[in-house]
Design an enzyme around this catalytic site. Structure first.
Site, mmCIF file in Angstrom:
data_model
loop_
_atom_site.group_PDB
_atom_site.id
_atom_site.type_symbol
_atom_site.label_atom_id
_atom_site.label_comp_id
_atom_site.label_asym_id
_atom_site.label_seq_id
_atom_site.Cartn_x
_atom_site.Cartn_y
_atom_site.Cartn_z
ATOM 1 C CG ASP A 183 -1.987 1.050 1.193
ATOM 2 O OD1 ASP A 183 -1.941 1.905 0.292
ATOM 3 O OD2 ASP A 183 -2.880 1.016 2.064
ATOM 4 C CG HIS A 185 -1.756 5.400 2.896
ATOM 5 N ND1 HIS A 185 -2.257 6.538 3.482
ATOM 6 C CD2 HIS A 185 -2.386 4.374 3.489
ATOM 7 C CE1 HIS A 185 -3.154 6.223 4.395
ATOM 8 N NE2 HIS A 185 -3.253 4.900 4.418
ATOM 9 C CD GLU A 209 -4.830 -0.604 -0.673
ATOM 10 O OE1 GLU A 209 -5.504 0.118 0.083
ATOM 11 O OE2 GLU A 209 -4.596 -1.823 -0.431
ATOM 12 C CD GLU A 235 -7.606 3.534 1.069
ATOM 13 O OE1 GLU A 235 -7.454 4.084 2.171
ATOM 14 O OE2 GLU A 235 -6.892 2.598 0.654
ATOM 15 C CG ASP A 257 -14.441 1.239 3.354
ATOM 16 O OD1 ASP A 257 -15.496 0.950 3.942
ATOM 17 O OD2 ASP A 257 -13.333 1.320 3.928
ATOM 18 C CG HIS A 284 -10.291 0.367 2.192
ATOM 19 N ND1 HIS A 284 -10.926 1.217 3.078
ATOM 20 C CD2 HIS A 284 -8.961 0.514 2.407
ATOM 21 C CE1 HIS A 284 -10.022 1.853 3.786
ATOM 22 N NE2 HIS A 284 -8.815 1.450 3.409
#
Length: 381
Positions: A183, A185, A209, A235, A257, A284
């Site tokens: 991830d 982010h 991700e 997400e 999500d 997510h």
């Protein structure tokens, strides 16, 4: 069966639960939250409740349409998350009313078990080997970790080497038969994300991700065209319309999500849209038990489902146990890295209402950290 009462509960570590009760005593639970803005979503739920109270609880789709489109201003994380939790609760009520799990109401199961992965490392991951070994011993066949801590505006050679070293540690512990995901982010620039993805490609991550922040989706095609590594994100996307540009830009794994993207109703449609692009679904879910229960119900009924995130042991939870708010932990007892399908009605989770009410007496005020670069300017968290 009319909706009689809607309540919300701010519970540690950073969650918001909602309870919807009908006039004949059926109760449904949902998890409407934006992490770090839970109080704002709580107010949005209260506003939307003005419409729902007194309505037929089983008209889920009609309510979803009104809640998302009945106001002149639409969308965004706060409104979509408020709708998501209410939508989860209404599906929970419907399943309990009909005596069936939600996945049966969605067309029936297409699988008997769902592969799940475990988180290792924190926001600024350090030593990973021991943490990954623990998850392997617990039976997990896949893990996810942050690819870095704070990243500068332009990567140094040592920054890039550190990201590769973390991936090498994961592969060395997991071997060729297990998976790891990275991830990013949204912390890297688009150019640096391309460098990181290229550098770890030979280690065969399951996916990378959020290599770029959602504001730069118009650059996603540049990234996917430059690599064979599966790219995942979603997400911070909240609707089918939000996902469409990503799907047309080479996205491999869609990550809506269930507590942000309009709940079960909309994520089910996002999954169907993704299927037309041969894109897999990996919801997510670094959240609580209700959000995970809703994710699993969708997963059991979704053909293009890949893997499920879950937050047991995640660094965000601190000392709060994931199972503190449920009576029966069975739905979240993972065997050989999988969650197994059950026939429990609704979302399939029995919430410990007394524990939730006790926790809400001391509501949390969780906020994500604000990071800064060495020159004092704000950095992506």
């Amino acid at each position: 069966m009319k909706i009689a009462r809607i309540e919300t509960f701010l519970v540690p570590p950073r969650w918001l639960f909602c309870r919807v009760e009908t006039d004949d005593g059926v109760v449904g639970w949902g998890e409407p939250v934006v992490e770090g803005r839970a109080e704002v979503v709580r107010t949005a739920v209260e506003v939307l409740s003005e419409y729902l109270v007194g309505q037929d609880a089983l008209r889920i789709e009609d309510h979803w349409q009104v809640l998302t489109k009945g106001g002149f201003y639409r969308g965004g994380p706060v409104l979509s998350s408020a709708v998501a939790g209410l939508d989860q609760a209404l599906w929970d009520i419907a399943g309990k009313h009909y005596g069936a799990p939600v996945h049966e109401l969605l067309g029936g199961p297409v699988r008997d078990r769902i592969r799940v992965y475990a988180w290792v490392g924190g926001d600024d991951p350090g030593e990973l080997r021991e943490e990954i070994e623990k998850q392997v011993e617990a039976g997990f066949t896949a893990i996810k970790m942050n690819g870095s801590g704070l990243l500068p505006r332009s990567l140094t050679a040592s920054d890039l080497a550190a990201a590769v070293t973390r991936a090498e540690v994961a592969r060395s512990v997991l071997g060729p038969g297990r998976d790891f995901a990275i991830d990013l982010h949204g912390r890297a620039s688009v150019a640096d994300a391309r460098r990181i993805v290229a550098a770890v490609a030979g280690l065969h991550p399951l996916f990378v991700e959020e290599p770029l922040a959602p504001g730069y989706l118009h650059r996603l095609a540049d990234l996917t065209a430059a690599t064979e590594v599966p790219i995942a994100l979603g997400e911070r996307l909240y609707s089918r319309g939000d996902f469409l540009p990503a799907l047309t830009s080479g996205l491999a794994v869609a990550q809506p999500d269930l507590s942000h993207a309009g709940g079960i109703s909309e994520v089910r449609r996002i999954a169907s849209l993704a299927e037309t692009f041969d894109v897999q679904l990996a919801p997510h879910c670094p959240l609580g038990p209700i959000a995970l229960a809703a994710s699993l119900q969708v997963g059991f009924a979704t053909p293009n489902f890949l893997i499920q995130e879950q937050s047991i042991g995640i660094h965000y939870n601190g000392d709060t146990g994931f199972l503190d708010y449920v009576i029966d932990p069975a739905p979240f007892t993972f065997a050989a890295g999988h969650a197994h399908r059950t026939s429990a009605p609704g979302l399939g989770v029995e919430v410990d209402e007394q524990a939730v009410r006790r926790a809400d007496r001391h509501p949390h005020a969780w906020r994500n950290p604000v990071w800064r670069h060495e020159d004092g300017s704000m950095a992506e968290w």
